[in-house]
Scaffold this motif. Sequence first.
Motif, short mmCIF file in Angstrom:
data_model
loop_
_atom_site.label_atom_id
_atom_site.label_comp_id
_atom_site.label_asym_id
_atom_site.label_seq_id
_atom_site.Cartn_x
_atom_site.Cartn_y
_atom_site.Cartn_z
N SER A 270 -10.25 -15.00 -3.47
CA SER A 270 -10.46 -15.85 -2.30
C SER A 270 -9.78 -17.20 -2.43
CB SER A 270 -11.96 -16.05 -2.06
OG SER A 270 -12.56 -16.66 -3.20
N THR A 271 -9.52 -17.64 -3.65
CA THR A 271 -8.83 -18.92 -3.86
C THR A 271 -7.79 -18.76 -4.94
OG1 THR A 271 -10.46 -19.66 -5.49
CG2 THR A 271 -10.86 -20.28 -3.20
N SER A 272 -6.80 -19.64 -4.94
CA SER A 272 -5.74 -19.57 -5.95
C SER A 272 -6.12 -20.30 -7.22
CB SER A 272 -4.45 -20.17 -5.38
OG SER A 272 -4.67 -21.52 -5.00
N CYS A 273 -7.19 -21.13 -7.19
CA CYS A 273 -7.65 -21.85 -8.37
C CYS A 273 -9.06 -22.34 -8.10
CB CYS A 273 -6.72 -23.04 -8.68
SG CYS A 273 -6.63 -24.26 -7.33
N GLY A 274 -9.72 -22.84 -9.14
CA GLY A 274 -11.04 -23.44 -8.97
C GLY A 274 -12.16 -22.45 -8.76
N LYS A 275 -12.08 -21.25 -9.31
CA LYS A 275 -13.14 -20.22 -9.24
C LYS A 275 -13.27 -19.65 -7.83
CE LYS A 275 -17.92 -19.04 -10.36
NZ LYS A 275 -19.25 -19.52 -10.75
N GLY A 276 -12.65 -18.45 -7.66
CA GLY A 276 -12.81 -17.72 -6.42
C GLY A 276 -13.62 -16.44 -6.66
N SER A 277 -13.56 -15.52 -5.72
CA SER A 277 -14.31 -14.26 -5.85
C SER A 277 -13.46 -13.12 -5.31
CB SER A 277 -15.64 -14.35 -5.10
OG SER A 277 -15.41 -14.60 -3.72
N GLN A 278 -13.69 -11.91 -5.84
CA GLN A 278 -13.02 -10.71 -5.38
C GLN A 278 -13.97 -9.53 -5.57
OE1 GLN A 278 -9.50 -10.48 -7.79
NE2 GLN A 278 -10.58 -9.79 -9.62
N PHE A 279 -13.68 -8.41 -4.90
CA PHE A 279 -14.57 -7.24 -4.93
C PHE A 279 -13.76 -5.98 -5.23
CE2 PHE A 279 -16.40 -10.42 -2.19
CZ PHE A 279 -17.74 -10.43 -2.56
N PRO A 280 -14.37 -5.03 -5.93
CA PRO A 280 -13.68 -3.76 -6.19
C PRO A 280 -13.59 -2.93 -4.91
CG PRO A 280 -15.90 -3.69 -7.04
CD PRO A 280 -15.69 -5.10 -6.62
N ILE A 281 -12.53 -2.14 -4.81
CA ILE A 281 -12.32 -1.26 -3.65
C ILE A 281 -12.53 0.19 -4.12
CG2 ILE A 281 -10.66 -0.46 -1.94
CD1 ILE A 281 -9.26 -3.13 -2.17
N PHE A 282 -13.48 0.88 -3.50
CA PHE A 282 -13.79 2.27 -3.85
C PHE A 282 -13.24 3.21 -2.78
CE2 PHE A 282 -17.08 -0.22 -6.00
CZ PHE A 282 -16.97 0.28 -7.30
N ARG A 283 -12.59 4.31 -3.25
CA ARG A 283 -12.04 5.31 -2.35
C ARG A 283 -12.49 6.70 -2.82
NH1 ARG A 283 -11.36 1.59 0.52
NH2 ARG A 283 -9.36 0.70 1.24
N CYS A 284 -12.50 7.62 -1.87
CA CYS A 284 -12.87 9.02 -2.18
C CYS A 284 -11.60 9.76 -2.66
CB CYS A 284 -13.45 9.69 -0.93
SG CYS A 284 -14.03 11.38 -1.20
N VAL A 285 -11.64 10.39 -3.85
CA VAL A 285 -10.46 11.07 -4.43
C VAL A 285 -10.86 12.45 -4.95
CG1 VAL A 285 -9.38 8.88 -5.05
CG2 VAL A 285 -10.84 10.06 -6.71
N HIS A 286 -9.84 13.33 -5.15
CA HIS A 286 -10.06 14.65 -5.76
C HIS A 286 -10.25 14.46 -7.26
CE1 HIS A 286 -9.33 18.81 -6.99
NE2 HIS A 286 -9.60 19.15 -5.70
N ARG A 287 -11.22 15.21 -7.80
CA ARG A 287 -11.54 15.03 -9.21
C ARG A 287 -10.35 15.30 -10.11
NH1 ARG A 287 -16.79 14.64 -10.90
NH2 ARG A 287 -18.41 14.88 -9.32
N ASN A 288 -9.57 16.28 -9.78
CA ASN A 288 -8.49 16.68 -10.68
C ASN A 288 -7.19 15.96 -10.36
OD1 ASN A 288 -10.26 18.49 -11.94
ND2 ASN A 288 -9.80 20.11 -10.46
N THR A 289 -6.83 15.94 -9.10
CA THR A 289 -5.52 15.36 -8.75
C THR A 289 -5.58 13.86 -8.51
OG1 THR A 289 -5.90 15.75 -6.38
CG2 THR A 289 -4.88 17.54 -7.67
N HIS A 290 -6.80 13.34 -8.37
CA HIS A 290 -7.01 11.91 -8.06
C HIS A 290 -6.31 11.49 -6.78
CE1 HIS A 290 -8.93 11.27 -11.94
NE2 HIS A 290 -7.93 11.94 -12.51
N GLU A 291 -6.08 12.48 -5.91
CA GLU A 291 -5.45 12.19 -4.63
C GLU A 291 -6.52 11.67 -3.65
OE1 GLU A 291 -2.95 14.48 -1.07
OE2 GLU A 291 -3.59 15.54 -2.90
N GLU A 292 -6.20 10.59 -2.94
CA GLU A 292 -7.16 9.98 -2.01
C GLU A 292 -7.32 10.87 -0.79
OE1 GLU A 292 -7.91 5.80 0.46
OE2 GLU A 292 -6.27 5.96 -1.02
N VAL A 293 -8.57 11.12 -0.41
CA VAL A 293 -8.90 11.98 0.73
C VAL A 293 -9.83 11.22 1.66
CG1 VAL A 293 -8.62 14.11 -0.62
CG2 VAL A 293 -10.86 12.99 -0.50
#
Length: 658
Positions: A270-293
Amino acid sequence: MFVSYLILTLLHVQTAVLARPGGESIGCDDYLGSDKVVDKCGVCGGDNTGCQVVSGVFKHALTSLGYHRVVEIPQGATKINITEMHKSNNYLALRSRSGRSIINGNWAIDRPGRYEGGGTMFTYKRPNEISSTAGESFLAEGPTNEILDVYMIHQQPNPGVHYEYVIMGTNAISPQVPPHRRPGEPFNGQLGTDGRSQEEGAEKEGAEEKEDVHGGAPEVFTSESAQTFPVRHPDGFSSHRPDNLVPAAPQPPRRSRDHNWKQLGTTECSTSCGKGSQFPIFRCVHRNTHEEVPESYCDSSMKPTPEEEPCNLFPCPAFWDIGEWSECSKTCGLGMQHRQVLCRQVYANRSLTVQPYRCQHLEKPETTSTCQLKICSEWQIRTDWTSCSVPCGVGQRTRDVKCVSNIGDVVDDEECNMKLRPNDIENCDMGPCAKSWFLTEWSERCSAECGAGVRTRSVVCMTNHISSLPLEGCGNNRPAEATPCDNGPCTGKVEWFAGSWSQCSIECGSGTQQREVICVRKNADIFEVLDPYECSFLEKPPSQQPCHLKPCGAKWFNTEWSMCSKSCQGGFRVREVRCLSDDMTISNLCDPQLKPEEKESCNPQDCVPEVDENCKDRYYNCNVVVQARLCVYNYYKTACCASCTRVANRQAGFLGSR
């Protein structure tokens, strides 16, 4: 069963949107055609009884410069609005009861922006457009989690500060988000006693009880949220969280153990300096191919909740925070103005004051400066001194003194320093006055063309009331105003003889003069008066004429000659000569070339000792006459003959010894 209910709910919402007539509106309860609105307390369909709105205007007249408390914002306040009623050179300030400065503290003026304090985010606005008359303001949604104090940094008269905030009452019903509301939209519902929303209870009869969209459990609110406008508790996301909780469109479920949720990167910091925040992005994928579905292949209940992660923890570079200039110390002329310059750093969306050495890589701005609003008004002498108000003795003279502004306009005297005002009136001493007869020269024409006639002159007495001499006025020895004249013998012819004109009937303006006109015949030295008809063949001179004493122009007047300074062997005598106007005041309009002599020589014969037994002092105070040097006048020389003679002999002896 849950998936079927989810699909039916989404279809219901979509159908309601598509079927909405153009002329009908949706109330705050999300029902088409509903007239419910949100009251001041944030309650849908409420009657404003669930809270208390506190408002007022701070209009106290302040005298001293500095911080003055305006209002206290209590804990739990919402909808906070602190607004200056008109633009001014004052500033609003905010700090907590713990002493922490939030906005405009420590004599430093912050830039407009968003500042965190008291558990909420305040928006600080300061309109800077030249044409704008709006004042400063603090705005916050709340609720506050501690008591805050609003101050005014007073520099000029207070235009007034309006304040308003909302406090939830004990009987207020906590609102909730309707089950079918989309994330990010405002919410104005209320919780029912069974944990379901009142909108759910308003569904048409016969519908089977439905499971909650977000997991089959009612919404959960903290005690803090029960006193303010609704906040979704555990799964609220910031603006940086991915918005993927609601499918883009209803699809049949195709979940299987071949697909699962996987983290694929994170959002930007959220900021370039001075302590910002970010969040992980979760997607649905195939177990074997790891292809996003599509996300419908994964179990949404198993999707991990994105948790905030800190990023860019290093502090932002320090910078000089420059405050506003104070007012000029002087309203005119050269003055001084000051401003606060602080070294600050931004960390965790907060601007903190730090030690000045952290800004040593930057040139520090000036904290003081000279100023000049306008050039001060000053005194100007517009005219020279006038003539003295009296011809002799002590009088007064004046001159014109004005207060003039820096652009040359005459202004009120109060605009200038009264202690420095030049005098515009002062006394003047024209010397001692003398009591004497002043005379004009004799007229050039004789009143008769032949035989005896007269010539005339003007006589005036100049006096004052300063002398201590015992005599009043100029005495009884008034000089003659007429003297005889003769243009030669008449040869016996008959003619009109005109006498001298009488004085003018009035002293100024238009008057008349009279004279006697007779018919005469001159034989040798004898005038024979004839009957008027004897001269009827001649034009009779007028016996009356108009006269006008004023104005007749300035004339030279002089006194009689003084006694000669010596009785023998050559001396001198003097007289006073003055130019007088019609009203017998001193004038400078006479012709200098016609000015009579003021001094002439006299008694050039050799000295012969004489003893005059009648030369005696007639007054006891003749010493005063001698001291006043009045022996040059005939009257005083006669009245104080012995004293004046002694003085004259001493002076003659002194001059002779030279």
